[in-house]
Design an enzyme around this catalytic site. Structure first.
Site, PDB file in Angstrom:
ATOM      1  CG  ASP B 363     -70.265  74.890   0.859  1.00 46.84           C
ATOM      2  OD1 ASP B 363     -71.370  74.463   1.191  1.00 46.84           O
ATOM      3  OD2 ASP B 363     -69.186  74.380   1.164  1.00 46.84           O
ATOM      4  CG  ASP B 704     -65.528  72.975   0.838  1.00 47.73           C
ATOM      5  OD1 ASP B 704     -66.667  72.550   0.562  1.00 47.73           O
ATOM      6  OD2 ASP B 704     -65.175  73.266   1.985  1.00 47.73           O
ATOM      7  CG  ASP B 708     -70.006  72.200  -2.801  1.00 54.87           C
ATOM      8  OD1 ASP B 708     -71.207  72.177  -2.524  1.00 54.87           O
ATOM      9  OD2 ASP B 708     -69.101  72.324  -1.965  1.00 54.87           O
TER      10      ASP B 708
END
Lengths: 288, 1010
Positions: B363, B704, B708
């Site tokens: 990410d 986070d 996700d």
């Protein structure tokens, strides 16, 4: 669902390929050359290992004495054993049933045959009783072969099988022979005191056992039969015996008998070992 | 079996259908309806809310507004799994056979020997203890998560029958009219009906770090993008809003993601697969040998009972009882070491997974970047200046002496509503908390850093009037008094979208002097704007003007609603651009990943340009690599004419991803080494992970947000962020980065690879002693010698002396730079392979066995039983009633006397194994290098050597051991019997490794490098 079947098929063909792959000529995943090489390697490797092992064993044998083992500490208290040796040390028979004690008689006869007087006189010496028969080597010079003392069968008197062919089994007065295990260099007594055997019934059977007779008298292993020099040095060694005759044992009942050797030099055996310096057996005499 | 096979795929099919459904995009339509339509749909009223009766009815129909917790395995099932998994089944078989043998003995003999009962109890104890041990290890690591689970019960303000009531958030139903204010957590998915400056933080859902305003208007077809829907469990940052609940519980967007997450089946971890593979091999060998010798024993005329006892012995000898515990301890140790380096491992087996990872999907926000808007560039005096974006202000500073910069900083400071929260004077400027939005905070911090206290500046220039930013004006302005008390003019400062600002300017400040804005300057402005925008930065324009005193005298009443003052013909001062900058350690970490053969893919919800800029900044798109678009731009040809194979890098937009087929997806993943996915939805993240896994990669995902979590769960190893991460993401992850820093992953990879290598060594060490444990039994059965090594002594080795040394190998340092090689190929590089078995069983193990047998023969020979006499002696030897067994010298032995010698042999064999294991431990330290290169720096290993020796001596010499374990004191010389063999092992293996190093790729390497 079809997926899993396909997988199965794929899996099995993979296995088949692994076993024998016709494309690469691989058997179990290796080509002939590869197999040859790895097998050759292992052959040589193991031959070398065998060589190494043989070498260390050879060194071991070089360090051993031919006449006496390196360690004897586990034999501090010699074992005792009885003859005839029945199944699980049980002497059970019927006085009236000849077949039930026939085996014992055979056993005793064959055991005692080397003790025949004629043979003993021919091969062994007559020694001074109550003294050790010491035959030391003088330094490097071996005093071999070492001689042995006579133990004549007749010394067992009633239990020699000479006077009474059936060792008293037919009359319900069986003879049991007791021997002390051979241990090289063992000196079982001091101050001319020979070790002797006493037999007694275990607690609850004490009233059943009746009187006993010991041969030779007092049930001693005379000191003149000691020390033992080993089978290589003392080829004709004759192991001394003590015979116990049960004169009036109760019939039709189990009698647990324990015989002990009493000596002023031998250590008392540990509790764990039921046969060190003592021997237990079960006697049962039936009258029918 | 067949029944099972038939049923499971069907079940799976049903489940997959549901999952596919969940993977589709969100089906909310309410945002497109008018408020009235929504009211009608939910039978509610926009003012009065639901009636209590309706609310109760809906609550009954839909159930409480809460996420269904993921199904958990009952504790006893977990415990049983530990108790009956792995080697346990084999050991249970052994134990049951022991009890069976004892039962038979007890039934047939008067005085049954307690050996079998004793052994059965010991085996059961071993299984239960190792089972408990693994269970508690597992429970301990899952306990960590308990703390994350506790969510505080939440309240919601609903309007029912016209009255505002505080109710438990669980009781909220669809149709409820709800009021939220800044600081609240939104209790359900809400269609906004009215809002006052309401902003929500959607970061946990979409990954966008910027708070977004909410209003009643539908602004986008996509429910996730539209302004008039607020989502369950996101936070309202400021303002207030009212809305109608449209979904509750599991039907909310968040609920769907959570269900998707918990519904995903995760495969076994690579190390679990490896261990399973290894257990299969060992069990196979054990069963094969056991059954073969059982049959052989029967054929050789042994009784059933004896054959069963042999079977037990072979099983016990074959199973490395302590090994699984050793592996667990090794993994735990590594997990601890990783926790110290900020990688908290939730699932022990995940320790190694990072090591075999071949693809990392990371990410962007918060992991690669600092998750903090920072001023990156400024343009003034017709020049781009670079600001310092590093976390510790170690970067280069720009020229702050220019007058233009002073003006620019003044505009930025004054036209700014952000301020530091009170009481933070001791905190460094960058770390202070700020009230205000992200870009204003960035400006505030930047000015505070370069020009000193902003508050003083504001105090000197009192604010007279202000127009806040709104989306129609796209600017923000304020009017201030000037610093100079004699100057009565007002200063108007303005900031906003650069093109809008430029339109309002007639002059531009250069080197402190106002100059007319000509075409040349406009072009310069355009170029600068384009360049900064191309870097993915958010650009703001700044301008000011000193209002003429004659028109605006002191005390002029500025009306901000009906603007009664000049807002054009301003003086353009400059541009400031901001970005969420990459973390300092990330480029280095990405480089390390790349040299370790790991592909780093960026997957973000952010815009492609920003994503690409950050990707370039951190090296995910490395210097010199171009995307298709870059090539097209360079060659000045349309994108369609570029051969996609020429571009190593690519940036893929989420909306394009939606239209890709599986093959196209595979194609992209296979042919591009540097990939950035932008604007991706949670479902797409999952698809990307699945795509990578389809290509055989072992995938790590970092993230986070809640968005996700499906990808985190699906990944071979999900890495959540400890600071910024949401609870759901932590729940789904296997590992948590406590410092949110991507660089910590590199540590994880290194530790993972090291533990894989070290586990190999540890297993090689432990397996080797299996051969000297099995061979005594085989010889006992085949050539009828007294038993050289008993089952109890075998257990003493496996669970006693071998344990600490095997564990100590986990502390072994790497032999070479493990971060310079490719990740292991799970199909080829097995933990236990045939070469390891060949070395351990075929070579070293055999030497060890000879060492043990030599000690055995020495003891028997020195006690009077020469080797030649031993073959075939077994029947008499083990006859309890034979108490005058003759040895080679003519001495006679009672049963107990010769058994003591036999048990002394067991002890000596055991001690010999310890002695040869010394050498084995030293050679297992390395797989390629010589011990002399590696050194003996592993203190735990040295301790292990002494510990096993001390333990062996203790077992041999401690009084009472003869009764307890039937181990007897050894004569000092007997300790040295195995020394030559120990030495041989060392020399042989050093020679092997020497050839291996001298002749890389040669036969020795192919056959023996494990």
């Amino acid at each position: 669902m079809s997926g899993s079947k396909e997988d199965d098929r794929k899996g099995s063909s993979e296995w088949r390929d692994f076993f024998w792959n016709p494309r690469t000529h691989e058997l179990l995943g290796r080509t002939a050359a590869s197999w040859g090489l790895i097998l050759l390697f292992y052959l040589i490797f193991y031959l070398c290992l065998a060589g190494m092992f043989a070498f260390t064993m050879y060194i071991l044998l070089l360090t051993l004495d031919d006449y006496k083992p390196t360690w004897q500490d586990r034999l501090a208290t010699p074992g005792m054993m009885i003859r005839p040796k029945g199944n699980q040390l049980e002497i059970t028979f019927s006085t009236s049933d000849t077949e039930s004690w026939d085996g014992f008689i055979h056993n005793l006869n064959s055991f005692l045959s080397p003790y025949n007087d004629s043979y003993q006189v021919q091969t062994n010496d007559e020694c001074t009783p109550d003294e050790y028969f010491i035959q030391e080597d003088s330094g490097e010079v071996r005093n071999n072969p070492k001689r042995s003392c006579q133990f004549n069968r007749t010394m067992l008197e009633e239990c020699s099988g000479v006077l009474d062919r059936f060792y008293g089994y037919d009359k319900g007065q069986p003879c049991i022979l007791i021997k002390l295990n051979r241990v090289i260099g063992m000196l079982p007594g001091k101050e001319r005191q020979s070790p002797y055997v006493t037999c007694a019934a275990k607690r609850e059977d004490s009233d059943k056992i009746g009187p006993l007779a010991y041969y030779p008298p007092n049930g001693t292993f005379n000191l003149m039969y000691y020390p033992y020099y080993g089978k290589k040095a003392q080829v004709n060694y004759t192991q001394p015996l003590v015979a116990v005759k049960f004169l009036n044992a109760s019939l039709n009942t189990d009698i647990n008998v324990e015989c002990k050797v009493t000596s002023n030099t031998l250590a008392a055996g540990s509790d764990r070992d039921k046969f060190a310096g003592r021997v237990s057996f079960k006697l049962r005499i039936n009258d029918k | 079996m067949g029944d099972k096979d038939d049923r499971s795929p069907k079940k799976k099919k049903g489940a997959t259908k549901d999952m596919d459904d969940l993977k589709k995009e969100v089906p909310i339509t309410e945002h497109k309806m008018s408020v009235e339509e929504v009211c009608r749909k939910f039978q509610t009223d926009v003012v009065q809310g639901l009636t209590n009766a309706k609310a109760a009815e809906f609550l009954l129909r839909d159930g409480p507004n809460a996420l269904t917790p993921p199904p958990t395995t009952p504790e006893w099932v977990k415990f049983c799994r530990q108790l009956f998994g792995g080697f346990s089944i084999l050991l249970w078989t052994g134990a049951i056979l022991c009890f069976l043998a004892y039962a038979i003995q007890a039934a047939t003999e008067d005085e049954p020997a307690g050996d079998n009962l004793y052994l059965g109890i010991v085996l059961t104890a071993v299984v239960v203890i190792t089972g408990c041990f693994s269970y508690f290890q597992e429970a301990k690591s899952s306990k960590i998560m308990e703390s994350f689970k506790n969510m505080v019960p939440q309240q919601a303000l609903v309007i029912r029958e016209g009255e505002k009531v505080q109710i438990n958030a669980e009781e909220v139903v669809a149709g409820d009219l709800i009021e939220v204010k800044g600081g609240d957590r939104i209790p359900a998915d809400i269609r906004v009906t009215s809002a006052h400056g309401c902003k929500v933080d959607n970061s946990s859902l979409t990954g966008e770090s910027e708070p977004q305003s909410r209003s009643p208007d539908c602004t986008h077809d996509n429910p996730l993008e539209t302004r008039n829907v607020a989502f369950f469990s996101t936070n309202c940052v400021e303002g207030t809003a009212r809305g109608i609940v449209i979904c509750t519980g599991d039907r909310t967007v968040m609920g769907r993601i959570a269900t998707l997450t918990s519904g995903l089946e995760t495969g076994k971890t690579p190390i679990a697969r490896e261990i399973e593979h290894f257990i299969h091999i060992i069990t196979g060998v054990a069963v094969f040998l056991g059954v073969t010798f059982f049959i052989l024993a029967i054929i050789l005329g042994y009784t059933w009972l004896e054959a069963v006892i042999f079977l037990i012995g072979i099983i016990v000898a074959n199973v490395p009882e302590g090994l699984l515990a050793t592996v667990t301890v090794c993994l735990t140790l590594t997990a601890k070491r990783m926790a110290k380096k900020n990688c908290l491992v939730k699932n022990l087996e995940a320790v190694e997974t990072l090591g075999s990872t071949s693809t990392i999907c990371s990410d962007k926000t918060g992991t690669l970047t600092q998750n903090r808007m920072t001023v990156a560039h400024m343009w003034f005096d017709n020049q781009i200046h670079e600001a310092d974006t590093t976390e510790d202000q170690s970067g280069a500073a720009f020229d702050k002496s220019s007058v233009t910069w002073l003006s620019l900083s003044r505009v930025a400071a004054l036209c700014n509503r952000a301020q530091f929260k009170a009481g933070q004077d001791s905190v460094s400027i960058l770390k202070r908390d700020v009230a205000g939005d992200a870009s204003e905070s960035a400006l505030l911090k930047c000015i505070e850093l370069s020009c000193g206290s902003v508050r003083m500046m504001r105090d000197k220039n009192k604010k007279v009037a202000e127009i806040p930013f709104n989306s129609t004006n796209k600017y923000q302005l304020s009017v201030h008094e000037t610093e100079d008390p004699n100057d009565n003019r007002y200063l108007l400062v303005m900031k906003g979208a650069p093109e809008r600002i430029l339109d309002r300017c007639s002059t531009i400040m250069l080197q402190g002097k106002e100059q007319p804005m000509d075409e040349e300057m406009k072009e310069a402005f355009q170029n600068a704007y384009m360049e900064l925008g191309g870097l993915g930065e958010r650009v703001l324009g700044f301008c000011h003007v000193l209002l003429p005193e004659d028109q605006y005298p002191k005390g002029f009443a500025f009306d901000t609603d009906d603007v009664n003052f000049q807002t054009d013909n301003l003086c353009f001062v400059g541009l400031i651009s901001m970005i969420d900058p990459p973390r300092a350690a990330v480029p280095d970490a990405v480089g390390k990943c790349r040299s370790a053969g790991i592909k780093v893919i960026m997957v973000t919800g952010d815009h492609p340009i920003t994503a690409k800029a950050i990707a370039k900044g951190v090296g995910i798109i490395s210097e010199g690599n171009e995307t298709v678009e870059d090539i097209a731009a360079r060659l000045n040809i349309p994108v369609s004419q570029v051969n996609p194979r020429d571009a190593k890098a690519c940036v893929i937009h989420g909306s394009d991803l939606k239209d890709l087929s599986q093959d196209q997806m595979d194609d992209i993943l296979r042919n591009h080494t540097e990939i950035v996915f932008a604007r991706t939805s949670p479902q797409q993240k999952l698809i990307i992970v699945e795509g990578c896994q389809r290509l055989g990669a072992i995938v790590a995902v970092t993230g986070d947000g809640v968005n996700d979590s499906p990808a985190l769960k699906k990944a071979d190893i999900g890495v959540a962020m400890g600071i910024s991460g949401s609870d759901v993401s932590k729940q789904a992850a296997d590992m948590i980065l406590l410092d949110d820093n991507f660089a910590s992953i590199v540590t994880g990879v290194e530790e993972g690879r090291l533990i894989f290598d070290n586990l190999k060594k540890s297993i090689a060490y432990t397996l080797t002693s299996n051969i000297p444990e099995i061979t005594p039994f085989l010889f006992f059965i085949i050539v009828n010698i007294p038993l050289p090594l008993g089952t109890i002594t075998i257990l003493c080795i496996d669970l006693g002396t071998d344990m600490v040394p095997a564990i100590s190998l986990a502390y072994e340092a790497a032999e070479s730079d493990i971060m310079k090689r490719q990740p292991r190929n799970p199909a080829r590089d097995k933990l236990v392979n045939e070469r390891l078995i060949s070395i351990a069983y075929g070579q070293i193990g055999m030497i060890q066995a000879l060492g043990g047998f030599f000690a055995y023969f020495v003891i028997l020979a020195e006690n009077g039983f020469l080797p030649s006499q031993l073959v075939g002696i077994r029947l008499n030897w083990d006859d309890r009633s034979l108490n005058d067994l003759e040895d080679s010298y003519g001495q006679q032995w009672t049963y107990e006397q010769r058994k003591i010698v036999e048990f002394t042999c067991h002890t000596a064999f055991f001690v010999s194994i310890v002695v040869v294991q010394w050498a084995d431990l030293i050679i297992c330290k390395t797989r390629r290098n010589s011990v002399f290169q590696q050194g003996m720096k592993n203190k735990i290993l040295i301790f292990g050597l002494f510990e096993e020796t001390a333990l062996a001596a203790f077992l041999s010499y401690c009084p009472g051991m003869d009764v307890a374990l039937r181990m007897y004191p050894l004569k000092p010389t007997w300790w040295f019997c195995a020394f030559p063999y120990s030495f041989l092992i060392f020399v042989y293996d050093e020679a092997r490794k020497l050839i291996l190093r001298r002749n890389p790729g040669g036969w020795v390497e192919k056959e023996t490098y494990y």
